[in-house]
Design a protein around this motif. Structure first.
Motif, short mmCIF file in Angstrom:
data_model
loop_
_atom_site.label_atom_id
_atom_site.label_comp_id
_atom_site.label_asym_id
_atom_site.label_seq_id
_atom_site.Cartn_x
_atom_site.Cartn_y
_atom_site.Cartn_z
N UNK A 38 34.45 -4.81 7.31
CA UNK A 38 35.84 -4.46 7.07
C UNK A 38 36.10 -2.96 6.99
N UNK A 39 35.07 -2.13 7.02
CA UNK A 39 35.25 -0.69 6.97
C UNK A 39 34.29 -0.03 7.95
N UNK A 40 34.72 0.20 9.18
CA UNK A 40 33.83 0.75 10.20
C UNK A 40 33.36 2.18 9.94
N UNK A 41 33.96 2.86 8.96
CA UNK A 41 33.57 4.23 8.64
C UNK A 41 32.70 4.33 7.40
N UNK A 42 32.16 3.21 6.96
CA UNK A 42 31.32 3.18 5.77
C UNK A 42 29.97 2.57 6.10
N UNK A 43 28.91 3.28 5.73
CA UNK A 43 27.54 2.83 5.96
C UNK A 43 26.88 2.59 4.61
N UNK A 44 26.18 1.46 4.49
CA UNK A 44 25.44 1.13 3.28
C UNK A 44 23.94 1.28 3.60
N UNK A 45 23.29 2.20 2.90
CA UNK A 45 21.86 2.48 3.10
C UNK A 45 21.06 1.86 1.97
N UNK A 46 19.96 1.21 2.34
CA UNK A 46 18.99 0.68 1.38
C UNK A 46 17.72 1.51 1.57
N UNK A 47 17.22 2.12 0.48
CA UNK A 47 16.16 3.10 0.63
C UNK A 47 15.27 3.12 -0.62
N UNK A 48 13.95 3.27 -0.44
CA UNK A 48 13.08 3.45 -1.61
C UNK A 48 13.21 4.88 -2.13
N UNK A 49 13.12 5.03 -3.45
CA UNK A 49 13.20 6.35 -4.06
C UNK A 49 12.53 6.27 -5.43
N UNK A 50 11.51 7.06 -5.64
CA UNK A 50 10.78 7.10 -6.92
C UNK A 50 10.28 5.71 -7.33
N UNK A 51 9.64 5.03 -6.42
CA UNK A 51 9.03 3.72 -6.67
C UNK A 51 10.03 2.63 -7.09
N UNK A 52 11.25 2.76 -6.63
CA UNK A 52 12.28 1.74 -6.83
C UNK A 52 13.20 1.80 -5.61
N UNK A 53 14.16 0.93 -5.53
CA UNK A 53 15.10 0.93 -4.41
C UNK A 53 16.46 1.40 -4.87
N UNK A 54 17.11 2.18 -4.00
CA UNK A 54 18.47 2.63 -4.27
C UNK A 54 19.39 2.23 -3.13
N UNK A 55 20.66 2.20 -3.42
CA UNK A 55 21.69 1.93 -2.42
C UNK A 55 22.58 3.17 -2.35
N UNK A 56 22.83 3.62 -1.12
CA UNK A 56 23.67 4.78 -0.90
C UNK A 56 24.84 4.37 -0.01
N UNK A 57 26.04 4.71 -0.41
CA UNK A 57 27.22 4.45 0.42
C UNK A 57 27.65 5.77 1.04
#
Length: 174
Positions: free
Chosen positions: A110-129
């Motif tokens: 529903x939002x073509x200008x928004x990317x959701x990133x799933x990424x490891x960081x400091x031995x855990x996972x983070x989500x970046x919008x």
């Protein structure tokens, strides 16, 4: 009865070698992901982040499922206080199946200008919008630790919940 029909169908297909007994797959094309592909940087010699992101088509994300997705895969490098704290950019010539990526991302429904990133960081996972601004700029608008249970083995340091990526920064395409 259903199993007998399936068995006969399978034997028929194998015998004639021109059809498949696999379940049909779903494909989620994503032409909006193209604009996020590239090398993006923010920062200076002390604190910086680099994302190398590329679009891959028809990726099978779940092994036991035939569904295919167009996704962004990528690699990242973080400098904190002049030191490299994380770096997977040396694998930027690999693809999703090589399992050396540090970024998996999809555009938000529903939002073509928004990317959701799933990424490891400091031995855990983070989500970046990330928000697409224009062909040369993207903006990190939200970063958070992913939900879920954490297990710490005996003798292991506790989870570091801090995040070394600043919020509300604009990355420039290189």
């Amino acid at each position: 009865m259903k199993n007998i029909i399936y068995l006969f169908s399978l034997l028929f297909c194998v015998g004639f070698n021109n059809c498949s007994a696999q379940n049909p797959s779903y494909h989620r094309p994503d032409s909006n992901a193209d604009k996020f592909a590239g090398t993006w940087k923010w920062g200076d010699n002390q604190d910086s982040i680099t994302f190398i992101m590329k679009k891959e088509n028809n990726v099978k994300i779940i092994e036991d499922n035939n569904d295919l997705f167009d996704i962004i895969v990528g690699f990242h490098k973080i400098y904190k206080n002049g030191l490299v704290t994380e770096d997977t950019t040396m694998y930027s010539n690999t693809n999703f199946n090589d399992k050396k990526r540090s970024i998996k991302a999809i555009t938000e429904d529903g939002n073509p200008n928004s990317l959701i990133i799933f990424m490891p960081h400091k031995n855990k996972n983070i989500t970046i919008k990330i928000l697409y601004i224009d062909s040369l700029h993207i903006k990190i608008i939200n970063i958070e630790n992913q939900e879920g249970a954490r297990f710490i083995k005996s003798g292991q340091n506790p989870t570091d919940w801090s995040i070394d990526i600043p919020n509300n920064i604009i990355l420039t395409k290189q």
